[in-house]
Design a protein around this motif. Structure first.
Motif, PDB file in Angstrom:
ATOM      1  N   PHE A 184       0.815  -1.216   0.000  1.00  0.00           N
ATOM      2  CA  PHE A 184       0.000   0.000   0.000  1.00  0.00           C
ATOM      3  C   PHE A 184       0.849   1.268   0.000  1.00  0.00           C
ATOM      4  O   PHE A 184       0.603   2.199  -0.778  1.00  0.00           O
ATOM      5  CB  PHE A 184      -0.952  -0.001   1.197  1.00  0.00           C
ATOM      6  CG  PHE A 184      -1.733   1.279   1.333  1.00  0.00           C
ATOM      7  CD1 PHE A 184      -2.811   1.546   0.502  1.00  0.00           C
ATOM      8  CD2 PHE A 184      -1.371   2.236   2.273  1.00  0.00           C
ATOM      9  CE1 PHE A 184      -3.523   2.735   0.612  1.00  0.00           C
ATOM     10  CE2 PHE A 184      -2.067   3.426   2.395  1.00  0.00           C
ATOM     11  CZ  PHE A 184      -3.154   3.678   1.561  1.00  0.00           C
ATOM     12  N   LEU A 185       1.852   1.306   0.874  1.00  0.00           N
ATOM     13  CA  LEU A 185       2.672   2.515   0.955  1.00  0.00           C
ATOM     14  C   LEU A 185       3.331   2.832  -0.379  1.00  0.00           C
ATOM     15  O   LEU A 185       3.361   3.977  -0.819  1.00  0.00           O
ATOM     16  CB  LEU A 185       3.753   2.354   2.029  1.00  0.00           C
ATOM     17  CG  LEU A 185       3.368   2.723   3.460  1.00  0.00           C
ATOM     18  CD1 LEU A 185       4.537   2.466   4.387  1.00  0.00           C
ATOM     19  CD2 LEU A 185       2.912   4.174   3.537  1.00  0.00           C
ATOM     20  N   ARG A 186       3.871   1.804  -1.010  1.00  0.00           N
ATOM     21  CA  ARG A 186       4.561   2.008  -2.287  1.00  0.00           C
ATOM     22  C   ARG A 186       3.611   2.582  -3.326  1.00  0.00           C
ATOM     23  O   ARG A 186       4.007   3.406  -4.155  1.00  0.00           O
ATOM     24  CB  ARG A 186       5.138   0.671  -2.747  1.00  0.00           C
ATOM     25  CG  ARG A 186       5.942   0.728  -4.016  1.00  0.00           C
ATOM     26  CD  ARG A 186       7.299   1.397  -3.803  1.00  0.00           C
ATOM     27  NE  ARG A 186       8.097   1.269  -4.994  1.00  0.00           N
ATOM     28  CZ  ARG A 186       7.987   2.051  -6.075  1.00  0.00           C
ATOM     29  NH1 ARG A 186       7.105   3.035  -6.087  1.00  0.00           N
ATOM     30  NH2 ARG A 186       8.771   1.875  -7.110  1.00  0.00           N
ATOM     31  N   ALA A 187       2.347   2.176  -3.283  1.00  0.00           N
ATOM     32  CA  ALA A 187       1.361   2.660  -4.250  1.00  0.00           C
ATOM     33  C   ALA A 187       1.065   4.143  -4.070  1.00  0.00           C
ATOM     34  O   ALA A 187       0.639   4.810  -5.027  1.00  0.00           O
ATOM     35  CB  ALA A 187       0.077   1.854  -4.147  1.00  0.00           C
ATOM     36  N   THR A 188       1.318   4.685  -2.872  1.00  0.00           N
ATOM     37  CA  THR A 188       1.057   6.116  -2.667  1.00  0.00           C
ATOM     38  C   THR A 188       2.087   7.000  -3.375  1.00  0.00           C
ATOM     39  O   THR A 188       1.936   8.219  -3.407  1.00  0.00           O
ATOM     40  CB  THR A 188       1.036   6.473  -1.168  1.00  0.00           C
ATOM     41  OG1 THR A 188       2.319   6.215  -0.584  1.00  0.00           O
ATOM     42  CG2 THR A 188      -0.032   5.679  -0.432  1.00  0.00           C
TER      43      THR A 188
END
Length: 551
Positions: A184-188
């Protein structure tokens, strides 16, 4: 990039671990200090010296853009421009292989990666003067995770686990996920997670798709547009919140950015050589040497955020139902000949479905070696016998398959022309419709088209690329693969996540052969001698830090 340490797991291939993978996968209290900008470049230009202030930088894209809606920015022609208009919560520093803060000065996760808390930088505003605060971030996260029904905007595929966001303070937002998601973090950090003003989110679909109406917080703002010809952006003089690893922490050096369109591939190198443009995307390999010899720059930007280029197995491809057929086609590709014949030194043969520079990459090169005799044996075992015309048959049906793709890649069609010849030698007929956009429009919704030539954005795991039932470009993953994707997203530790990403690659490339990989994704740009520009991990030019001499 410097090589990173490798760890091995018996039977799993070799895994490259990013230097700060903990920042991506985060155990409890993952926190990074504040911000930066379109920072450390993926591929610096040859231009050197001190940055020059002022001037208009002319950039040529390959096709006109008619839909600028943020979540539709999975195509280069959109992402490459919106990168300079929309900021994101986080930024992936390709040089150091780590996720850093951007609009979020820090971020942290709970132990099972179902809650993420973002602290928002003070003083950030959208170009219309409204604050980019926690309320604005929540509105954006809701749009990304839930979609905007009134505007017919679908949720972002990378936010499939999103449940809700809660404003904890003026500068703090907590995100709750429906299930653990290590990616999820990487997708931000994706351009498709670009932050727009709350007023933009209130617009209908047409409004959110119009560049003249999109309000972001980025270093450039819309100035004018000539439909299908050019879009001009002016620098935002008060911009002061670039990612922390950016050399330029303030406003852009350039006064203006002019984006023009140059669909004719044969004209792109000449446009740089003649001084019509400062940068162009999509050079032909045949033009690279001539351009460099004439004093211009050849700039290969590695697609760290993307999969390798591949022929991905499509939904409903009955002729490819037998894994032995897919495996036969995988080792029936002579990748070195493709490299020597079609590509250039800017390209690297794929060793997996992930790009070599991506965190978690597994080197499966040895199992992708060209073995036509093995291909023939596998096809024999699958019951496909050579017919009188040399094409294999089974139950009265020819082993004929079709590939479709967009025309964005300048090498995709000639590459499949070579594969067509190689597969014919093992008794398979390939109908090459790569780079045929007219055919593509209907093929996208036709499950009987066996292959889609593609590369996809992938921010950690491969589930969002290969798993969703709505994804008609690649495969609709089977039950076992979807279970593996879910297990990878829920990985409790960095080590477990790496092992599961490795297993995803092995399943997709070797064991199930659902991704016939060709070469690592790279976008090859041509730059004028006086142009200085670097690129993001998604291959987008970083115009906030670009400058030029000679004007």
């Amino acid at each position: 990039m410097e090589p990173t340490p490798r760890i091995s797991r018996p039977g799993r291939g070799t895994v490259r671990r990013a230097s700060a993978l903990v920042a991506l996968l985060g155990a409890a209290s993952l926190a990074l200090a504040a911000c930066g900008s379109g920072a450390s470049g993926n591929q610096p230009s040859a231009a050197a010296g001190e940055p020059v202030q002022g001037g208009t930088f002319t950039y040529a894209e390959v096709t006109p853009i008619n839909n600028w809606q943020t979540q539709a920015a999975r195509f280069y022609e959109k992402a490459n421009v919106l990168n300079s208009v929309l900021d994101r919560l986080t930024y992936f520093d390709a040089e150091n292989g780590e996720l850093v803060g951007w609009i979020a000065s820090k971020f942290e996760a709970n132990a099972d990666k179902t809650e993420f808390t973002f602290t928002i930088r003070d003083g950030v505003t959208f170009s219309d003067g409204t604050p980019l605060d926690a309320q604005a971030v929540k509105a954006n996260l809701d749009a990304l995770g839930l979609g905007v029904e009134a505007a017919q905007v679908q949720p972002n595929v990378d936010f499939a686990s999103y449940k809700s966001a809660e404003v904890l303070a003026d500068n703090q937002v907590k995100v709750t996920l429906k299930s653990p998601d290590a990616n999820f973090l990487r997708a931000t950090s994706s351009v498709t997670a670009g932050l727009v003003s709350p007023e933009t989110l209130k617009l209908d679909n047409a409004g959110q798709s119009a560049i003249s109406k999109i309000v972001g917080s980025g270093p450039f703002v819309f100035e004018s547009e000539k439909t299908d010809e050019e879009v001009v952006f002016a620098k935002r003089a008060d911009y002061a919140w670039a990612p922390e690893t950016a050399e330029n922490q303030g406003a852009a050096y350039l006064d203006k950015l002019a984006v023009k369109y140059l669909p004719e591939v044969a004209h792109r190198a000449g446009a740089v050589q003649s001084g019509q443009v400062d940068l162009v995307r999509g050079l032909q390999p045949a033009d690279e040497a001539a351009l460099a010899a004439g004093g211009a720059q050849v700039l290969p930007a590695k697609g760290v955020d993307l999969t390798a280029n591949m022929a991905a197995v499509r939904i409903g491809s009955g002729k490819l139902a037998d894994v032995k057929v897919r495996q036969a086609l995988q080792v029936g590709i002579d990748r070195q000949t493709i490299k020597d014949t079609v590509l250039s030194d800017s390209y690297e043969i794929a060793g997996s479905v992930l790009n070599r520079a991506a965190p978690g990459y597994v080197d499966l090169s040895a199992e992708l070696a060209y073995e036509p005799e093995k291909s023939k044996q596998l096809l024999d075992e699958a019951g496909w016998k050579v017919g009188t015309d040399g094409i294999r048959e089974k139950d009265g049906e020819k082993l004929q398959v079709t590939v479709t793709s967009s025309n964005n890649s300048v090498v995709i069609k000639p590459a499949f022309e070579l594969i067509e010849q190689q597969w014919r030698q093992i008794g398979v007929k390939l109908v090459n419709r790569a780079a045929d956009n007219t055919f593509l429009a209907t093929a996208m919704i036709d499950p009987n088209i066996e292959f889609f030539g593609t590369r996809q954005f992938a921010y950690g795991g491969l589930g969002p690329v290969f798993g969703p039932e709505t994804n008609t470009q690649t495969l609709n993953a089977d039950k076992d693969l979807n279970s593996l994707f879910a297990e990878e997203r829920a990985a409790a530790s960095d080590e477990e996540h790496l092992e599961l990403v490795a297993e995803e690659q092995r399943q997709l490339v070797v064991d199930q052969a659902l991704s016939l990989v060709l070469w690592d994704e790279v976008q090859v740009y041509g730059g004028a001698p006086g142009s200085h520009v670097e690129f993001t991990s998604g291959t987008a030019p970083i115009f906030q830090g670009a400058w030029k001499t000679g004007e």
